[in-house]
Every structure is written in C-alpha cells, then in structure tokens.
Design an enzyme around this catalytic site. Structure first.
Site, PDB file in Angstrom:
ATOM      1  N   THR A   1      16.072   1.900  -4.469  1.00  0.00           N
ATOM      2  CA  THR A   1      15.649   1.040  -3.687  1.00  0.00           C
ATOM      3  C   THR A   1      15.919  -0.095  -4.101  1.00  0.00           C
ATOM      4  O   THR A   1      16.744  -0.098  -4.456  1.00  0.00           O
ATOM      5  CB  THR A   1      13.918   0.754  -4.130  1.00  0.00           C
ATOM      6  OG1 THR A   1      13.480  -0.409  -4.763  1.00  0.00           O
ATOM      7  CG2 THR A   1      13.441   1.832  -3.257  1.00  0.00           C
TER       8      THR A   1
ATOM      9  N   SER B   1      10.931  -2.721   3.544  1.00  0.00           N
ATOM     10  CA  SER B   1      11.452  -2.288   2.749  1.00  0.00           C
ATOM     11  C   SER B   1      10.878  -1.385   1.132  1.00  0.00           C
ATOM     12  O   SER B   1      10.171  -2.109   1.009  1.00  0.00           O
ATOM     13  CB  SER B   1      12.797  -3.480   1.875  1.00  0.00           C
ATOM     14  OG  SER B   1      12.538  -4.008   1.006  1.00  0.00           O
TER      15      SER B   1
ATOM     16  N   SER C   1       4.318  -0.686 -12.768  1.00  0.00           N
ATOM     17  CA  SER C   1       5.650  -0.251 -12.728  1.00  0.00           C
ATOM     18  C   SER C   1       5.932   0.966 -14.612  1.00  0.00           C
ATOM     19  O   SER C   1       4.944   0.515 -15.232  1.00  0.00           O
ATOM     20  CB  SER C   1       6.708  -1.408 -13.611  1.00  0.00           C
ATOM     21  OG  SER C   1       8.243  -0.994 -14.203  1.00  0.00           O
TER      22      SER C   1
ATOM     23  N   TYR D   1       9.178  -9.665 -16.128  1.00  0.00           N
ATOM     24  CA  TYR D   1       8.386  -8.367 -15.675  1.00  0.00           C
ATOM     25  C   TYR D   1       7.590  -7.860 -15.944  1.00  0.00           C
ATOM     26  O   TYR D   1       6.761  -7.679 -15.667  1.00  0.00           O
ATOM     27  CB  TYR D   1       9.731  -8.339 -15.065  1.00  0.00           C
ATOM     28  CG  TYR D   1       9.630  -6.523 -13.821  1.00  0.00           C
ATOM     29  CD1 TYR D   1       8.876  -6.831 -12.774  1.00  0.00           C
ATOM     30  CD2 TYR D   1       9.626  -5.273 -14.358  1.00  0.00           C
ATOM     31  CE1 TYR D   1       8.709  -5.960 -11.833  1.00  0.00           C
ATOM     32  CE2 TYR D   1       9.797  -4.772 -13.768  1.00  0.00           C
ATOM     33  CZ  TYR D   1       8.671  -4.436 -12.726  1.00  0.00           C
ATOM     34  OH  TYR D   1       8.602  -3.396 -11.258  1.00  0.00           O
TER      35      TYR D   1
ATOM     36  N   LEU E   1       9.778   0.821  -1.788  1.00  0.00           N
ATOM     37  CA  LEU E   1       9.085   1.224  -1.667  1.00  0.00           C
ATOM     38  C   LEU E   1       7.324   1.415  -1.311  1.00  0.00           C
ATOM     39  O   LEU E   1       6.911   2.283  -0.425  1.00  0.00           O
ATOM     40  CB  LEU E   1       7.995   1.657  -3.312  1.00  0.00           C
ATOM     41  CG  LEU E   1       8.722   2.366  -4.531  1.00  0.00           C
ATOM     42  CD1 LEU E   1       8.014   1.798  -5.549  1.00  0.00           C
ATOM     43  CD2 LEU E   1       8.786   4.194  -4.063  1.00  0.00           C
TER      44      LEU E   1
ATOM     45  N   LYS F   1       3.797  -7.275 -14.830  1.00  0.00           N
ATOM     46  CA  LYS F   1       2.875  -5.662 -15.326  1.00  0.00           C
ATOM     47  C   LYS F   1       1.800  -5.112 -16.266  1.00  0.00           C
ATOM     48  O   LYS F   1       0.977  -4.586 -15.511  1.00  0.00           O
ATOM     49  CB  LYS F   1       4.190  -4.873 -15.225  1.00  0.00           C
ATOM     50  CG  LYS F   1       5.208  -4.700 -13.499  1.00  0.00           C
ATOM     51  CD  LYS F   1       4.774  -4.986 -12.689  1.00  0.00           C
ATOM     52  CE  LYS F   1       5.293  -5.174 -11.135  1.00  0.00           C
ATOM     53  NZ  LYS F   1       4.942  -5.028  -9.739  1.00  0.00           N
TER      54      LYS F   1
END
Length: 282
Positions: free
Chosen positions: A184, A13, A136, A149, A15, A153
C-alpha cells in the site's frame, strides 16, 4: 452468507479500500469514510447502491458519533465496524516533535476508540456485532525509528483486548487486525517523516529509513488477500481476538514475544522480591 452492514473508516486507499472492496464483493453493504468529496465519489463507484461514502475526520468525536448514528438510520444496524483510519509516523524518539506524537495518537488511538465507542451501544442492545481495528505488527513488537507509531498501536492493542473481555458476554466479538508489510502507500506518500536533526542516529537509523523507502511498492503482503481474511473471520463462530496478517508479521511478532518471555523468566526471581509476605493475589 448472511448479508451484513459494514462501516469502515479510511477507505480511500490501502487496506481500508481493500477491506471495503472485499465486503462489497461478498454482497455486503459498506459505509466507508473518506476525507474528500473526490474520494467519496470514487468509493461509491465501487458498489452503486451498496457503497455509501461519508466524509469524516475521525479525530472529531462528535462527527464520528453523527456518522455512525446516521449510518444506522439510513442503512441499517451495523454488523461489522472496522476502525482502519490511521497513518505511520517515522522518526527516532528524540527527533520526533511532541506535537507530531500527539497527532499520531489522536488519529491512531483516539479516532479508532471513538469509532468503536459510537457503534457499541447499538450492538450491545442487539447482543451481536463484530468490532475490529487495524493495529499493526508494530502493536506487538517495536522497531527503531517508529516509537510514536508503535506506541499508538500498542495502546490500541490494550484497548481492544480489554474491550473484548468487557463485551464478550453480549455476543460482541472484538478483533485486532495486525498486518505486516503490505503493498500500500503506507510507507510511501502516506508516511509522515520527522526531520533528521541528531547526527548520532545516522548509523542506526539512516539505513532503516532508506530500506523502508526502497521497499515501498514491493512489500510482501497482498491487500486483497488480507481483505479476504478479514471478511472470512466475520463468518466463523469464534473469530480471533488477534489476527496477524503476513508471514513477516508472524516471524517478527513471534520473535519479539519470545524475547519478552525469555527476559521475564530470566528476571523472575528478582520480580518476586517485591511482594509483601502476605497480600491479595489478583
């Protein structure tokens, strides 16, 4: 356009799926990794004969190596590898359990690193190839409530930047893909959310969490257009080391980098006081 063999992790699913579809539409062959048999069948239906699904947990280093080796044996040398598999973990630093932070890094950092490392030796021997990973805009700027997160990244950004400098003389390109908000499931069903336990963060974080929930499904970014951009940079002589995707990402990353530059300049005099009078400059 020369036909290429791609490997993309996390194509069920989002990207990853869009990247795979765009590569297939361009005539390339794609090995895509998923987590279930149902997702595997769905992916292979995108391009019968050129879409090759593999079930993989990217946190299993041996399995990653096996999938890459088998792909090169069965499909052919890999020209483009996109370490896309990852997920978002939302929660303030104090409220996010350490086990969840470790899991975030296992997938977003170590899983991506294992994928790129497994593909690198063959590319190095052939003196060609393009390694990419999806970081990101949160790898170049940080927001409240996304410490784990953004930390993962930021870490991946550092790996990619150093890797790119290590392998450039082999003819291998390395690109960090830095998306903004795209339409998304990232902020919806795919997001892991730490339980709220500290009332003191309500005023700051409550509105942020609610705004992200409301925006899910109505984000600015078009995954198909992001995928077209990613396919495009595999056709240019000098692809970027950093590919920021989305006008929101450009705005937020630009503002964050300006703030860092401003603070460095503001404290430059103090920074210089820590040197020995004589010493070796790097």
């Amino acid at each position: 356009m020369e036909k290429q063999n791609w490997l993309i992790t996390g194509v069920s699913s989002g990207l990853g799926r869009a990247f795979a579809q765009a590569a297939l539409d361009a005539g390339h062959t794609v090995v895509g990794t998923v987590r279930s048999a149902g997702d595997l069948r769905s992916f292979e239906e995108l391009g019968p004969g050129r879409a090759h699904g593999r079930i993989l947990d990217v946190t299993d280093d041996d399995a990653v190596s096996d999938v890459v080796a088998e792909a090169e044996q069965q499909v052919g040398p890999l020209d483009v590898v996109v370490a896309n598999a990852g997920y978002g973990l939302e929660g303030t630093f104090e409220e996010t359990p350490p086990a969840e932070v470790r899991r975030q890094f296992e997938v977003n950092v170590f899983g991506a690193a294992a994928t790129l490392r497994a593909a690198l030796p063959s590319m190095r021997r052939r003196r060609r190839g393009h390694l990419m990973a999806v970081t990101s805009m949160g790898g170049l700027m940080a927001v409240p409530g996304m410490s784990a997160y953004c930390g993962s990244k930021f870490a991946l950004e550092g790996i990619l930047e150093a890797l790119g400098k290590e392998v450039a003389h082999f003819g291998i390109h390395v690109t960090a893909i830095e998306p903004g908000s795209f339409r998304t499931d990232w902020a919806g069903r795919s997001m892991t959310r730490a339980e709220r336990t500290v009332d003191d963060y309500d005023e700051l974080f409550g509105p942020i969490r609610e705004a992200r929930r409301r925006a899910s499904g109505n984000q600015l970014g078009d995954p198909a257009k992001a995928a077209a951009a990613v396919v495009h940079i595999t056709t240019v002589e000098k692809p970027p080391a950093h590919l920021v995707l989305g006008s929101d990402a450009l705005r937020l990353v630009g503002a964050a980098r300006t703030a860092v530059d401003d603070e460095i300049r503001a404290w430059e005099t103090l920074s210089r006081t820590t040197d020995f009078p004589e010493g070796a400059q790097l």
